[in-house]
Design an enzyme around this catalytic site. Sequence first.
Site, PDB file in Angstrom:
ATOM      1  N   ASN A 144       0.834  -1.214   0.000  1.00 27.74           N
ATOM      2  CA  ASN A 144       0.000   0.000   0.000  1.00 27.74           C
ATOM      3  C   ASN A 144       0.863   1.258   0.000  1.00 27.74           C
ATOM      4  OD1 ASN A 144      -3.018  -0.409   0.070  1.00 27.74           O
ATOM      5  ND2 ASN A 144      -2.310  -1.994   1.497  1.00 27.74           N
TER       6      ASN A 144
ATOM      7  N   MET B  77       1.234  -2.272  12.159  1.00 22.77           N
ATOM      8  CA  MET B  77       0.611  -3.309  12.988  1.00 22.77           C
ATOM      9  C   MET B  77       0.693  -3.039  14.493  1.00 22.77           C
ATOM     10  SD  MET B  77      -0.644  -5.094  10.662  1.00 22.77           S
ATOM     11  CE  MET B  77      -1.217  -6.596  11.455  1.00 22.77           C
TER      12      MET B  77
ATOM     13  N   HIS C  93      -7.905  -0.579   5.852  1.00 24.61           N
ATOM     14  CA  HIS C  93      -8.280  -1.834   6.502  1.00 24.61           C
ATOM     15  C   HIS C  93      -8.932  -2.752   5.471  1.00 24.61           C
ATOM     16  CE1 HIS C  93      -9.396  -4.455   9.790  1.00 24.61           C
ATOM     17  NE2 HIS C  93     -10.581  -4.571   9.223  1.00 24.61           N
TER      18      HIS C  93
END
Length: 217
Positions: A16, A92, A111
């Site tokens: 991403n 994370m 998400h």
Amino acid sequence: MANLKVGVLISGRGSNMQALIRACADEDFPAEIVTVVSNNPEAAGLGIAGDAGLPTAVVDHRDFPDRESFEAALDDVLRAAQADFVCLAGFMRILTGWFVRRWYDRLINIHPSLLPAFKGLHTHERALEAGVRFTGCTVHFVRPEMDSGPIIVQAAVPVAADDTPDSLAARVLAVEHRCFPLALRLIAEGRARVAGDVVTIVDPPSTGEPLLNPREA
Ligand code: GRF
């Protein structure tokens, strides 16, 4: 208008982040990445960012006695890089209210589900177990409660009868890579405005047809 200066936080693969790097490479894109920071020194994304010529930093959470001092160090790196916005791209670690408030409405996350469904981990396994016909991804402003906050962009992905968690993850990831740059663009252009729990998009392009899954015969 000056580009929005973005710090990207990662923990792993960094695909991403890479989608954001690609978007920012377009000179018309209204944001630029000023630093990529990982809590994990082994994150593959650090190499991708370095190869793209971006400044990188490691703030390893294991070097700190508690979340507060870890986050203070993260915050220092972001401020030193003169970031005025933060993208969580597969980061994370759960962030405390302190960090979230410090970057309130300047902190977004991606998400891999259609929030508010399937917060947390193992989203694709849980979507398959629940038998949903659609899943997808969400880009949202971050609030102290995990995987919650005003939604900026979502994309729906139909679940196929023979999907495995991996096959579904791959199709969701492909749309993540489109949604994250889109959300960042809308924000940088001043077109994603937060009011309370809801984001209003100024001048939204017209939406397409509803998605039916399975399709009508
Ligand atoms: C993505 O699925 C993202 O939605 C989630 O973590 C994953 C990170 O993948 N938060 P990558 O590191 O961006 O490839």
